[in-house]
Design a protein around this motif. Structure first.
Motif, mmCIF file in Angstrom:
data_model
loop_
_atom_site.group_PDB
_atom_site.id
_atom_site.type_symbol
_atom_site.label_atom_id
_atom_site.label_comp_id
_atom_site.label_asym_id
_atom_site.label_seq_id
_atom_site.Cartn_x
_atom_site.Cartn_y
_atom_site.Cartn_z
ATOM 1 N N ALA A 115 0.830 -1.159 -0.264
ATOM 2 C CA ALA A 115 -0.089 -0.021 -0.036
ATOM 3 C C ALA A 115 0.779 1.278 0.058
ATOM 4 O O ALA A 115 0.370 2.212 -0.636
ATOM 5 C CB ALA A 115 -0.843 -0.037 1.290
ATOM 6 N N VAL A 116 2.134 1.363 0.843
ATOM 7 C CA VAL A 116 2.831 2.151 0.828
ATOM 8 C C VAL A 116 3.656 2.684 -0.412
ATOM 9 O O VAL A 116 3.795 3.667 -1.126
ATOM 10 C CB VAL A 116 3.956 2.238 2.093
ATOM 11 C CG1 VAL A 116 4.858 3.504 2.008
ATOM 12 C CG2 VAL A 116 2.891 2.447 3.294
ATOM 13 N N MET A 117 4.134 1.290 -0.620
ATOM 14 C CA MET A 117 5.137 1.257 -1.959
ATOM 15 C C MET A 117 4.547 1.836 -3.371
ATOM 16 O O MET A 117 5.118 2.326 -4.215
ATOM 17 C CB MET A 117 5.689 -0.132 -2.246
ATOM 18 C CG MET A 117 6.647 -0.559 -1.126
ATOM 19 S SD MET A 117 7.353 -2.055 -1.076
ATOM 20 C CE MET A 117 8.296 -2.648 -0.242
ATOM 21 N N ARG A 118 3.254 1.334 -3.233
ATOM 22 C CA ARG A 118 2.319 1.812 -4.624
ATOM 23 C C ARG A 118 2.710 3.452 -4.710
ATOM 24 O O ARG A 118 2.414 3.784 -5.829
ATOM 25 C CB ARG A 118 1.088 1.213 -4.531
ATOM 26 C CG ARG A 118 0.237 0.759 -5.707
ATOM 27 C CD ARG A 118 -1.025 0.360 -5.408
ATOM 28 N NE ARG A 118 -1.524 1.212 -4.166
ATOM 29 C CZ ARG A 118 -2.628 1.199 -3.613
ATOM 30 N NH1 ARG A 118 -3.449 -0.003 -3.967
ATOM 31 N NH2 ARG A 118 -3.012 1.956 -2.731
ATOM 32 N N LEU A 167 14.075 3.397 0.759
ATOM 33 C CA LEU A 167 13.737 2.934 2.073
ATOM 34 C C LEU A 167 13.129 3.654 3.040
ATOM 35 O O LEU A 167 12.149 3.434 3.494
ATOM 36 C CB LEU A 167 14.986 2.343 2.713
ATOM 37 C CG LEU A 167 14.786 1.117 3.955
ATOM 38 C CD1 LEU A 167 14.075 0.174 3.400
ATOM 39 C CD2 LEU A 167 16.313 0.945 4.468
ATOM 40 N N PRO A 168 13.737 5.027 3.189
ATOM 41 C CA PRO A 168 12.983 5.931 4.065
ATOM 42 C C PRO A 168 11.528 6.172 3.680
ATOM 43 O O PRO A 168 10.826 6.519 4.322
ATOM 44 C CB PRO A 168 13.771 7.265 3.681
ATOM 45 C CG PRO A 168 15.094 7.027 3.246
ATOM 46 C CD PRO A 168 14.901 5.637 2.369
ATOM 47 N N GLN A 169 11.143 6.162 2.322
ATOM 48 C CA GLN A 169 9.897 6.564 1.582
ATOM 49 C C GLN A 169 8.797 5.438 2.241
ATOM 50 O O GLN A 169 7.831 5.388 2.261
ATOM 51 C CB GLN A 169 9.753 6.490 0.298
ATOM 52 C CG GLN A 169 10.479 7.734 -0.112
ATOM 53 C CD GLN A 169 9.539 8.891 0.219
ATOM 54 O OE1 GLN A 169 10.094 9.657 0.881
ATOM 55 N NE2 GLN A 169 8.554 9.088 -0.274
ATOM 56 N N THR A 170 9.550 4.174 2.247
ATOM 57 C CA THR A 170 8.857 2.923 2.660
ATOM 58 C C THR A 170 8.466 2.611 4.127
ATOM 59 O O THR A 170 7.775 1.582 4.758
ATOM 60 C CB THR A 170 9.104 1.641 1.811
ATOM 61 O OG1 THR A 170 10.424 1.377 2.309
ATOM 62 C CG2 THR A 170 8.892 1.816 0.309
ATOM 63 N N LEU A 171 9.226 3.478 5.045
ATOM 64 C CA LEU A 171 9.188 2.913 6.370
ATOM 65 C C LEU A 171 7.743 2.923 6.986
ATOM 66 O O LEU A 171 7.648 2.369 7.975
ATOM 67 C CB LEU A 171 10.202 4.097 7.209
ATOM 68 C CG LEU A 171 11.589 3.701 7.209
ATOM 69 C CD1 LEU A 171 12.434 4.658 8.130
ATOM 70 C CD2 LEU A 171 11.834 2.281 7.852
ATOM 71 N N PRO A 172 7.240 4.074 6.621
ATOM 72 C CA PRO A 172 5.587 3.725 7.238
ATOM 73 C C PRO A 172 5.070 2.347 7.045
ATOM 74 O O PRO A 172 4.321 2.085 7.887
ATOM 75 C CB PRO A 172 4.764 4.936 6.627
ATOM 76 C CG PRO A 172 5.992 5.877 6.039
ATOM 77 C CD PRO A 172 7.126 5.034 5.858
ATOM 78 N N GLY A 215 4.066 0.026 10.057
ATOM 79 C CA GLY A 215 2.719 -0.573 10.055
ATOM 80 C C GLY A 215 2.398 -2.017 9.848
ATOM 81 O O GLY A 215 1.842 -2.588 10.784
ATOM 82 N N GLY A 216 3.272 -2.776 9.083
ATOM 83 C CA GLY A 216 3.199 -4.245 8.757
ATOM 84 C C GLY A 216 3.921 -4.714 10.037
ATOM 85 O O GLY A 216 3.325 -5.877 10.610
ATOM 86 N N VAL A 217 5.104 -4.185 10.689
ATOM 87 C CA VAL A 217 5.426 -4.873 11.934
ATOM 88 C C VAL A 217 4.677 -4.898 13.041
ATOM 89 O O VAL A 217 4.176 -5.898 13.639
ATOM 90 C CB VAL A 217 6.596 -4.069 11.843
ATOM 91 C CG1 VAL A 217 7.156 -4.375 13.611
ATOM 92 C CG2 VAL A 217 7.993 -4.529 11.374
ATOM 93 N N LEU A 218 3.884 -3.841 13.005
ATOM 94 C CA LEU A 218 2.965 -3.474 14.415
ATOM 95 C C LEU A 218 1.902 -4.616 14.066
ATOM 96 O O LEU A 218 1.483 -5.461 15.117
ATOM 97 C CB LEU A 218 2.311 -2.151 14.142
ATOM 98 C CG LEU A 218 3.122 -1.241 15.208
ATOM 99 C CD1 LEU A 218 2.424 -0.006 15.040
ATOM 100 C CD2 LEU A 218 3.020 -1.874 16.664
#
Ligand SMILES: Nc1ncnc2c1ncn2[C@@H]1O[C@H](COP(=O)(O)OP(=O)(O)OP(=O)(O)O)[C@@H](O)[C@H]1O
Ligand SMILES: [Mg+2]
Lengths: 360, 281
Positions: free
Chosen positions: B162-165, B191-196, B200-203
């Motif tokens: 969702a973020v990478m798209r 990588l910094p752009q996809t950190l959110p 989110g995924g980790v949580l």
């Protein structure tokens, strides 16, 4: 000092994409030479292969055939990060998490330039684009025009051998665009960087470029100075793509090389042909509206009646219907001594032989 | 203005009422029960912490969940990246491969793993064929982790995707053209752009994993007991509602504490920032 004339050379550059129904030539044998320090625009309609050409030069799209030569060296095997080419993307592609200064300093940091020197160069470039006060902002805190200038500064800070811009103004409004066009031109002149500029805005291409390459269907239709491509279009496509043009059916009367003549709706007019024509041949003459001279009835070779008169401030555009029904548009500058005509009035018109062309 | 001020509470009222009935009330009852059933006081909690068993189960739960989360991230990132950056065919294939198991019954998938990891399963046969003694894959930590990763992977991939798209593909190209080799362009820009998405995924994966029941029970066997299993046992077998409640409360508190620490570490925003777009013209 003019640099070498073939600093950037594209030789039969071709890109083919596979499709469900066969293949598609996005770029089809483009050959082009750009001199050192020259500003050349690729101008063409959507899908004509401009971006694909640029992306092949930048190294993001692999050519299917042909060569890209910069300063006598083929760059086919050089990865994008070692091509030393500055690229300004349509979306600007500023790094959102970095400040303006960090964005502009990025290419220098990637080259291992010392911290002090990075700072110095970033300041120099930000001053050049007039954004020295914005160094600590994030891209999201800038206007579109400011973002565009940051992208330009970032693409230039490492003294690239070549600058590529892909429709950098398309997201900006007209007023801002005009202002930035002049600025891009000034900066390009200041740094004397060889530039290839993609646009589909013809006014922009004319204003900025030393030469314009008109593209269609993946091919260069014509390469020349703005004046050449406008006044002496190489073919129908170029004539109709650039500005406005009348297409007037005519029959050749005398096809001799010196001063060929043709009849149009019963009147006799001169024209210039790029190729030999025969007497009796049916042709189409391409005439720009501003080349048409409009006068009172009987004064000029072709008779007609004003179908419509559109007042546009600097010019009035008259749509004149000739005897055979052909509509010819004449653009008449609104000088105070210019004759005025009303709709339905009988008029006459003609043009200089050199401004009416037979095209392939 | 007045209308707007009135409309907001009216609009959220049904949601709040729903939450009150299905979440807040039972939660309050659970907390209350943990202190009152069977006797008023801290007896349930004393029992919980006095016996090493419960603490060990809690640690196992957290450890295995952490392991599952880490593996999901390692597997999910390249998968999501492929789906987000490749053209139609590849994207469809990756997303389908990730999503189809998602639509299949959890129980069916878990039993399938019992077959695959079992002593007669394909992995064991394959290892046998090449002359390697097959390790025990089932009814231990390996089984539990494999099964849980399989279940949780779609959550991770979808969070990242969702973020990478939404990451402008020309960012990577820009970095490359500016002199960054592929690896550095990725590290400094992508990588910094996809950190959110990572956050989110980790949580999501971690929090859901902590509450797992079926998969560790069926694939992890007796050795890898999750706290949810203990709670279930106390409710249905030994009928100690108060003690089960105490276990639930402790699990909830530990989870909240971990979330708070995570939030401290990565900033309050990043936790819920997935999908938020930044700075595009
Ligand atoms: N990755 C791709 N796969 C398949 N076809 C492509 C791809 N990239 C471009 N094309 C096709 O190649 C042709 C040229 O595309 P290109 O983007 O170069 O055009 P353009 O001149 O830049 O147009 P625009 O003004 O719309 O940006 C188009 O027909 C396009 O559909
Ligand atoms: Mg384009």
């Amino acid at each position: 000092m003019p640099g070498r004339p073939d600093y950037l050379a594209l030789r039969e550059l071709t890109k083919t994409f596979a499709h469900r129904h066969g293949t598609h030539h996005a770029v089809d044998g483009v050959s082009l030479e750009v001199a050192e320090g020259e500003f050349v625009s690729l101008l063409g309609p959507s899908g004509s292969g401009k971006t694909t050409t640029l992306m092949m030069i930048a190294g993001f799209v692999a050519p299917s055939a042909g060569a890209i030569v910069v300063d006598d060296r083929s760059i086919a095997d050089v990865p994008p990060h070692r091509r030393n080419i500055g690229v300004v993307f349509q979306s600007y592609a500023l790094f959102p998490k970095m400040t303006v200064a960090a964005n502009v300093g990025f290419p220098l940091r990637m080259r291992g330039v010392s911290r002090a020197r990075v700072k110095e160069q970033v300041t120099r470039l930000l001053t050049l684009v007039g954004l020295e006060a914005y160094a600590d902002r994030r891209p999201a805190q800038l206007s579109g025009g400011q973002q565009q200038r940051v992208a330009l500064a970032r693409a230039l800070v490492f003294d690239p051998g070549l600058l590529l811009l892909d429709e950098p103004m398309s997201a900006l409004d007209r007023k801002l665009r005009e202002q930035l066009q002049l600025e891009v031109r000034r900066i390009q002149r200041t740094l004397n960087v060889t530039t290839l500029y993609v646009t589909h805005d013809q006014d922009e291409a004319m204003l900025l470029s030393d030469r314009v390459a008109i593209m269609d269907g993946g091919r260069v239709q014509q390469l020349g100075t703005p004046r050449e491509v406008y006044t002496a279009p190489a073919n129908r496509f170029v004539a109709q793509f650039l500005g406005e043009t009348n297409v007037v059916p005519a029959t050749v009367v005398a096809g001799d090389a010196g001063s060929p003549r043709a009849t149009v709706a019963g009147g006799l007019v001169g024209f210039a042909a790029r190729r030999a024509t025969r007497a009796g041949e049916r042709v189409e003459l391409f005439v720009r509206p501003e080349q048409v001279t409009l006068a009172a009835a009987g004064e000029r070779a072709l008779a007609g009646r004003v179908a419509q008169a559109l007042y546009l401030g600097d010019t009035t555009r008259y749509r004149v219907r000739l005897g055979d029904g052909t509509l010819v548009t004449a653009a008449v500058a609104n000088r105070s001594d210019a004759p005025r005509f009303a709709a339905e009035q009988q008029v006459s018109l003609d043009w200089e032989a050199a401004s009416a062309r037979v095209l392939d | 203005m007045t209308r707007g001020r009135l409309a907001t509470p009216l609009l959220v009222a049904p949601a709040l009422a729903f939450l009150a009935v299905v979440l807040f009330y039972p939660l309050a009852r659970t907390v209350e029960q943990s202190f009152t059933d069977p006797t008023t006081g801290l007896e349930n909690y004393r029992h919980l912490f006095a016996s090493g068993v419960y603490v060990r189960v809690l640690l196992t739960t957290l450890l295995v969940s952490g392991l599952v989360t880490g593996i999901c991230l390692l597997l999910g990132y390249p998968l999501a990246y492929t789906a987000a950056t490749r053209g139609g065919g590849v994207r469809a294939l990756v997303l389908a491969a990730v999503m189809i198991p998602f639509w299949t019954s959890l129980l069916v998938r878990t039993y399938a793993w019992q077959v695959i990891l079992g002593r007669e399963g394909p992995i064991a046969s394959l290892l046998d064929a090449v002359g390697v003694a097959a390790p025990q894959l089932l009814y231990n930590r390996i089984g539990a982790v494999v099964g849980m990763v399989y279940v949780m992977l779609p959550f991770m991939v979808l969070s990242l995707y969702a973020v990478m798209r939404d990451v402008d593909p020309s960012l990577l190209r820009a970095a490359r053209s500016l002199g960054a080799p592929a690896g550095r362009a990725f590290r400094h820009v992508y990588l910094p752009q996809t950190l959110p998405g990572v956050t989110g995924g980790v949580l999501l994966v971690f929090v859901i994993s902590i509450g797992f029941y079926v998969t560790p029970a069926l694939l992890g066997g007796r050795k890898e007991v999750f706290i949810a299993e203990l709670i279930q046992m106390n409710v249905t077998e030994t009928v100690q509602w108060g003690f089960a409640s105490a276990l639930g409360v402790v699990l909830l508190l530990v989870t909240l504490a971990l979330l708070a620490a995570y939030d401290r570490l990565l900033g309050a925003e990043s936790m819920f920032a997935a999908g938020r777009r930044e700075g595009r013209a």
